[in-house]
Design an enzyme around this catalytic site. Structure first.
Site, PDB file in Angstrom:
ATOM      1  N   GLN A   1     -10.205  -3.724  -4.072  1.00  0.00           N
ATOM      2  CA  GLN A   1     -11.525  -3.178  -3.757  1.00  0.00           C
ATOM      3  C   GLN A   1     -12.510  -3.460  -4.895  1.00  0.00           C
ATOM      4  O   GLN A   1     -13.645  -3.877  -4.660  1.00  0.00           O
ATOM      5  CB  GLN A   1     -11.409  -1.668  -3.502  1.00  0.00           C
ATOM      6  CG  GLN A   1     -12.720  -1.021  -3.116  1.00  0.00           C
ATOM      7  CD  GLN A   1     -13.246  -1.544  -1.786  1.00  0.00           C
ATOM      8  OE1 GLN A   1     -12.527  -1.561  -0.800  1.00  0.00           O
ATOM      9  NE2 GLN A   1     -14.486  -1.973  -1.748  1.00  0.00           N
TER      10      GLN A   1
ATOM     11  N   ARG B   1     -14.228  -8.264   0.766  1.00  0.00           N
ATOM     12  CA  ARG B   1     -12.781  -8.043   0.632  1.00  0.00           C
ATOM     13  C   ARG B   1     -12.025  -9.306   1.044  1.00  0.00           C
ATOM     14  O   ARG B   1     -10.997  -9.637   0.476  1.00  0.00           O
ATOM     15  CB  ARG B   1     -12.341  -6.846   1.491  1.00  0.00           C
ATOM     16  CG  ARG B   1     -12.841  -5.481   1.008  1.00  0.00           C
ATOM     17  CD  ARG B   1     -12.222  -5.104  -0.324  1.00  0.00           C
ATOM     18  NE  ARG B   1     -10.782  -5.207  -0.265  1.00  0.00           N
ATOM     19  CZ  ARG B   1      -9.960  -4.242   0.152  1.00  0.00           C
ATOM     20  NH1 ARG B   1     -10.457  -3.068   0.496  1.00  0.00           N
ATOM     21  NH2 ARG B   1      -8.655  -4.415   0.185  1.00  0.00           N
TER      22      ARG B   1
ATOM     23  N   HIS C   1      -6.984   0.714  -6.904  1.00  0.00           N
ATOM     24  CA  HIS C   1      -7.295  -0.132  -5.744  1.00  0.00           C
ATOM     25  C   HIS C   1      -8.014  -1.390  -6.257  1.00  0.00           C
ATOM     26  O   HIS C   1      -9.195  -1.590  -6.020  1.00  0.00           O
ATOM     27  CB  HIS C   1      -8.168   0.654  -4.770  1.00  0.00           C
ATOM     28  CG  HIS C   1      -8.228   0.062  -3.384  1.00  0.00           C
ATOM     29  ND1 HIS C   1      -7.496  -1.039  -2.992  1.00  0.00           N
ATOM     30  CD2 HIS C   1      -8.945   0.431  -2.299  1.00  0.00           C
ATOM     31  CE1 HIS C   1      -7.758  -1.314  -1.732  1.00  0.00           C
ATOM     32  NE2 HIS C   1      -8.632  -0.438  -1.285  1.00  0.00           N
TER      33      HIS C   1
ATOM     34  N   ARG D   1       0.879  -1.179   0.000  1.00  0.00           N
ATOM     35  CA  ARG D   1       0.000   0.000   0.000  1.00  0.00           C
ATOM     36  C   ARG D   1       0.910   1.220   0.000  1.00  0.00           C
ATOM     37  O   ARG D   1       1.669   1.417   0.954  1.00  0.00           O
ATOM     38  CB  ARG D   1      -0.915  -0.025   1.217  1.00  0.00           C
ATOM     39  CG  ARG D   1      -1.649   1.283   1.417  1.00  0.00           C
ATOM     40  CD  ARG D   1      -2.807   1.169   2.382  1.00  0.00           C
ATOM     41  NE  ARG D   1      -3.937   0.513   1.763  1.00  0.00           N
ATOM     42  CZ  ARG D   1      -5.199   0.644   2.194  1.00  0.00           C
ATOM     43  NH1 ARG D   1      -5.474   1.389   3.241  1.00  0.00           N
ATOM     44  NH2 ARG D   1      -6.187   0.023   1.574  1.00  0.00           N
TER      45      ARG D   1
ATOM     46  N   CYS E   1     -16.533   2.062  -0.137  1.00  0.00           N
ATOM     47  CA  CYS E   1     -15.398   1.168   0.147  1.00  0.00           C
ATOM     48  C   CYS E   1     -14.938   1.250   1.595  1.00  0.00           C
ATOM     49  O   CYS E   1     -14.265   0.350   2.078  1.00  0.00           O
ATOM     50  CB  CYS E   1     -14.246   1.472  -0.797  1.00  0.00           C
ATOM     51  SG  CYS E   1     -13.714   3.194  -0.708  1.00  0.00           S
TER      52      CYS E   1
ATOM     53  N   ASP F   1     -16.974   7.449  -2.114  1.00  0.00           N
ATOM     54  CA  ASP F   1     -15.757   7.271  -1.323  1.00  0.00           C
ATOM     55  C   ASP F   1     -15.417   8.642  -0.744  1.00  0.00           C
ATOM     56  O   ASP F   1     -16.004   9.657  -1.149  1.00  0.00           O
ATOM     57  CB  ASP F   1     -14.635   6.758  -2.249  1.00  0.00           C
ATOM     58  CG  ASP F   1     -13.310   6.495  -1.528  1.00  0.00           C
ATOM     59  OD1 ASP F   1     -13.305   6.407  -0.285  1.00  0.00           O
ATOM     60  OD2 ASP F   1     -12.272   6.391  -2.221  1.00  0.00           O
TER      61      ASP F   1
HETATM   62  N1   CP Z   1     -11.515  -0.101   1.647  1.00  0.00           N
HETATM   63  C1   CP Z   1     -10.256  -0.184   2.140  1.00  0.00           C
HETATM   64  O1   CP Z   1      -9.300  -0.394   1.421  1.00  0.00           O
HETATM   65  O2   CP Z   1     -10.168  -0.024   3.502  1.00  0.00           O
HETATM   66  P1   CP Z   1      -8.812   0.131   4.328  1.00  0.00           P
HETATM   67  O3   CP Z   1      -8.195   1.457   3.948  1.00  0.00           O
HETATM   68  O4   CP Z   1      -9.235   0.089   5.760  1.00  0.00           O
HETATM   69  O5   CP Z   1      -7.904  -1.004   3.973  1.00  0.00           O
HETATM   70  N1  NVA Z   2      -9.697   6.817  -1.834  1.00  0.00           N
HETATM   71  C1  NVA Z   2      -9.393   6.360  -0.494  1.00  0.00           C
HETATM   72  C2  NVA Z   2      -9.716   4.908  -0.383  1.00  0.00           C
HETATM   73  C3  NVA Z   2      -9.464   4.298   0.968  1.00  0.00           C
HETATM   74  C4  NVA Z   2      -9.758   2.822   0.977  1.00  0.00           C
HETATM   75  C5  NVA Z   2      -7.931   6.643  -0.184  1.00  0.00           C
HETATM   76  O1  NVA Z   2      -7.094   6.476  -1.067  1.00  0.00           O
HETATM   77  O2  NVA Z   2      -7.634   7.061   0.936  1.00  0.00           O
END
Ligand code: CP
Ligand code: NVA
Length: 301
Positions: A137, A288, A134, A107, A260, A220
């Site tokens: 997701q 997920r 992502h 990440r 999400c 989101d």
């Molecule tokens: N939706 C999602 O990716 O959640 P987190 O940021 O908690 O992993």
């Molecule tokens: N768009 C958000 C998604 C989190 C799961 C981010 O990148 O923070």
């Protein structure tokens, strides 16, 4: 448990290299794993490194639990310890981890970081969220839609909010399964026009127009991780884009609400919407886990 016949590209960075058949089979596998509450030894002795520059609830937990359910292990490495690109170059991190573990889920802030890991490591690399995509997701989103509507062909999903990483992955995967996407963002927050074009998505700046008659309304946060300095400006720019009872009332009679998570209540959504009767948000979160299992089973086996 299956997955044997399914061959995927080495990595899952975004959906390039993934065809319609691969996506359908991944979701079918996830569906089966979910229904069987599958536990097995398929990944016995295998270890997944979770290299996270940003916080997470769902992604970290589901990847770790998925590894346990498949007989393997996960090791969590946060940025403070590893200092990817700071304490040590990305390339060297890749060249070390490939000697220790069977897969990496990363990440990252910059998509280029996860892409570089994939380039330099001989083991599978999974994008656990970058500024651009992502994919994990989007797979859970597909499973959720399939559970509710039985399939994807001809479904209209309205995205209301920021043209961000989560939307990009939805736009990438939608044309592969026949899902139609309508997108409403404020001016200046549009997604990449090439992605809209490829998905043949309908674009508007009017959230109501996008929501009207749609089978699903998806939003989101307005301020993604790493954009905190822009929060005040974004709060102003996104005014009128909140998903609330009024916007949800415009959906198709069977229409559902997706998010999400995490949610910023009072911003992109109300708490009532997330916890209300149209919400499938927590099924989406559960999915997920099952989709992560399908990905790990296929990429790490
Ligand atoms: N939706 C999602 O990716 O959640 P987190 O940021 O908690 O992993
Ligand atoms: N768009 C958000 C998604 C989190 C799961 C981010 O990148 O923070």
């Amino acid at each position: 448990m299956g997955g044997d016949a399914l061959t995927l590209p080495k990595d899952l960075l975004d959906f390039s290299g993934y065809g319609a058949q691969a996506i359908r089979e991944l979701i079918a596998l996830a569906d089966r794993l979910k229904r069987e509450r599958y536990r097995g030894e398929d990944l016995k002795g295998k270890v997944l490194a979770l290299l996270f520059e940003k916080p997470s609830l769902r992604t970290r937990t589901t990847l770790e639990v998925a590894m346990v359910h498949l007989g393997g292990h996960a090791v969590y490495l946060d940025q403070k310890q590893v200092g990817i690109g700071e304490r040590e170059p990305v390339k060297d991190v890749a060249k070390n981890l490939e000697r220790f573990v069977e897969g990496i889920a990363a990440r990252v802030y910059r998509h280029g970081t996860v892409a570089a890991l994939a380039r330099h490591a001989r083991i599978p690399v999974i994008n656990a969220l970058s500024d651009r995509a992502h994919p994990l997701q989007a797979l859970a989103d597909l499973l959720t839609l399939k559970e509710v509507f039985g399939g994807w062909e001809g479904l209209e999903v309205a995205w209301v909010g920021d043209g961000n990483n989560v939307l990009n992955s939805l736009l990438e995967v939608a044309p592969l399964v026949g899902l139609r996407v309508r997108v409403a963002t404020p001016k200046g927050y549009e997604p990449d026009p090439a992605l809209l074009e490829k998905a043949k998505a309908y674009f508007t700046h009017d959230p109501k127009e996008a929501a009207f008659g749609a089978h699903a309304l998806y939003t989101d946060v307005w301020t993604s991780m790493g954009q905190e300095a822009e929060r005040e400006k974004r709060l102003k720019d996104f005014r009128g884009f909140q998903v609330n009872g009024e916007l949800l009332s415009l959906l198709h009679p069977e229409g559902i609400f997706l998010h999400c998570l995490p949610a910023h209540y009072g911003e992109e959504t109300t708490e009532e919407a997330v916890h209300g009767p149209k919400s499938r948000v927590f099924d989406q979160a559960e999915n997920r886990l099952h989709t992560a299992k399908a990905v790990l089973l296929t990429l790490l086996k």
